[in-house]
Structure formats: C-alpha cells, structure tokens
Design an enzyme around this catalytic site. Structure first.
Site, mmCIF file in Angstrom:
data_model
loop_
_atom_site.group_PDB
_atom_site.id
_atom_site.type_symbol
_atom_site.label_atom_id
_atom_site.label_comp_id
_atom_site.label_asym_id
_atom_site.label_seq_id
_atom_site.Cartn_x
_atom_site.Cartn_y
_atom_site.Cartn_z
ATOM 1 N N ASP A 35 0.851 -1.189 0.000
ATOM 2 C CA ASP A 35 0.000 0.000 0.000
ATOM 3 C C ASP A 35 0.889 1.241 0.000
ATOM 4 O O ASP A 35 1.914 1.270 0.689
ATOM 5 C CB ASP A 35 -0.900 -0.014 1.239
ATOM 6 C CG ASP A 35 -2.030 0.991 1.143
ATOM 7 O OD1 ASP A 35 -1.745 2.210 1.165
ATOM 8 O OD2 ASP A 35 -3.186 0.566 1.071
ATOM 9 N N ILE A 36 0.520 2.261 -0.764
ATOM 10 C CA ILE A 36 1.340 3.481 -0.822
ATOM 11 C C ILE A 36 1.164 4.362 0.410
ATOM 12 O O ILE A 36 1.936 5.285 0.622
ATOM 13 C CB ILE A 36 1.082 4.302 -2.108
ATOM 14 C CG1 ILE A 36 -0.372 4.767 -2.197
ATOM 15 C CG2 ILE A 36 1.493 3.513 -3.343
ATOM 16 C CD1 ILE A 36 -0.632 5.782 -3.283
ATOM 17 N N ASN A 92 -12.893 -3.245 2.594
ATOM 18 C CA ASN A 92 -13.777 -2.082 2.705
ATOM 19 C C ASN A 92 -14.729 -2.138 1.516
ATOM 20 O O ASN A 92 -14.286 -2.173 0.374
ATOM 21 C CB ASN A 92 -12.977 -0.781 2.682
ATOM 22 C CG ASN A 92 -12.034 -0.666 3.859
ATOM 23 O OD1 ASN A 92 -12.343 -1.103 4.953
ATOM 24 N ND2 ASN A 92 -10.869 -0.092 3.638
ATOM 25 N N GLY A 98 -15.122 3.316 3.667
ATOM 26 C CA GLY A 98 -13.784 3.802 3.344
ATOM 27 C C GLY A 98 -13.207 3.275 2.049
ATOM 28 O O GLY A 98 -12.025 3.485 1.770
ATOM 29 N N GLN A 99 -14.010 2.595 1.224
ATOM 30 C CA GLN A 99 -13.483 2.119 -0.057
ATOM 31 C C GLN A 99 -13.265 3.311 -0.974
ATOM 32 O O GLN A 99 -14.176 4.113 -1.195
ATOM 33 C CB GLN A 99 -14.432 1.112 -0.710
ATOM 34 C CG GLN A 99 -13.872 0.503 -1.976
ATOM 35 C CD GLN A 99 -14.788 -0.543 -2.612
ATOM 36 O OE1 GLN A 99 -15.932 -0.726 -2.192
ATOM 37 N NE2 GLN A 99 -14.284 -1.211 -3.621
ATOM 38 N N HIS A 105 -10.523 -5.574 -3.233
ATOM 39 C CA HIS A 105 -9.170 -5.765 -2.709
ATOM 40 C C HIS A 105 -9.204 -6.017 -1.217
ATOM 41 O O HIS A 105 -10.062 -5.517 -0.505
ATOM 42 C CB HIS A 105 -8.268 -4.563 -3.020
ATOM 43 C CG HIS A 105 -8.755 -3.248 -2.513
ATOM 44 N ND1 HIS A 105 -9.786 -2.551 -3.102
ATOM 45 C CD2 HIS A 105 -8.330 -2.489 -1.474
ATOM 46 C CE1 HIS A 105 -9.974 -1.404 -2.452
ATOM 47 N NE2 HIS A 105 -9.106 -1.353 -1.439
ATOM 48 N N HIS A 107 -6.989 -5.774 2.283
ATOM 49 C CA HIS A 107 -5.844 -5.184 2.969
ATOM 50 C C HIS A 107 -5.305 -6.233 3.933
ATOM 51 O O HIS A 107 -6.063 -6.744 4.770
ATOM 52 C CB HIS A 107 -6.267 -3.960 3.795
ATOM 53 C CG HIS A 107 -6.780 -2.822 2.996
ATOM 54 N ND1 HIS A 107 -6.030 -1.707 2.722
ATOM 55 C CD2 HIS A 107 -7.996 -2.627 2.425
ATOM 56 C CE1 HIS A 107 -6.765 -0.858 2.008
ATOM 57 N NE2 HIS A 107 -7.954 -1.392 1.811
#
Length: 119
Positions: A35-36, A92, A98-99, A105, A107
């Site tokens: 994740d960035i 999410n 919070g998507q 995907h 997390h």
C-alpha cells in the site's frame, strides 16, 4: 462489465503494468502489492486480476476467485512473517466503509497491535 478490465480503474492499470507498484506476490489470478499509504508495518493489498467493484460482487460472481484472494492474503502474511503474531484482513465495501478504489481488494495488515472494535 464485471470481470473485464476497466480503463479508468487504478488497480486494473496496476494489473496491466501501466502503473507501477511494489509487487510482493503474483499468481495467475491475483496480484499483491504494498500500500502506498501503509497503516501498519505490513500493509499489502491483494487484488484479483479480474475487475469486480467490491468484495461482495466478487464473492457472488466468482467464489473461487475470492478464495484465491484470501489464500494469497495468508501467503502474504507468512512471507512478511506476521502470520505467527497475528494479522488482519480487511475488505472495505462502499464509500461509507472507506473504499476509495472500486476494484475488490483485501488489505493485509500486521506487525503491530490492533484494537477492537476497529475504526
């Protein structure tokens, strides 16, 4: 259309290679990348290569592909050595949860303590 790459989808562009990502695992059906904006020492996203807008849609349309995503989440945890101490897998689904990227995907978060309830 579900399952087909979407031209405006960030994660579809990562799958096709036109946007770079720090890929940590890849299978025939999934890609896992860092994740960035990590929220834990291990924060990896596991995505199906096929486009589905959210986890519920993916599970309904292709349960075996959802199983691939979850299996890879476990492999990521083992690879990052957080499987023994504990990790969290979060989907999410929807803006209210919070998507922000509408490509299913998971997390994978680990390497620190987590509270309950989350969020």
């Amino acid at each position: 259309m579900a399952g087909e790459a979407q031209a405006d989808c960030l994660f579809c562009k990562i799958v096709e290679g036109s946007i770079p990502a720090t890929v940590v695992r890849e299978t025939e059906t999934t890609v896992a990348f860092r994740d960035i904006n990590p929220q834990a020492p291990t924060h990896v996203l596991v995505i199906p290569k096929a486009h589905y807008p959210d986890a519920a849609g993916l599970a309904a349309a292709e349960p075996s592909l959802m199983a691939d995503v979850l299996r890879e989440a476990g492999e990521v945890a083992a690879q990052d050595k957080v499987d023994a101490t504990g990790y969290r897998v979060v989907f999410n689904t929807g803006v209210g949860a919070g998507q922000t990227v509408f490509h299913a995907h998971a997390h994978v978060l680990g390497g620190r303590g987590f509270e309950w309830p989350p969020g």
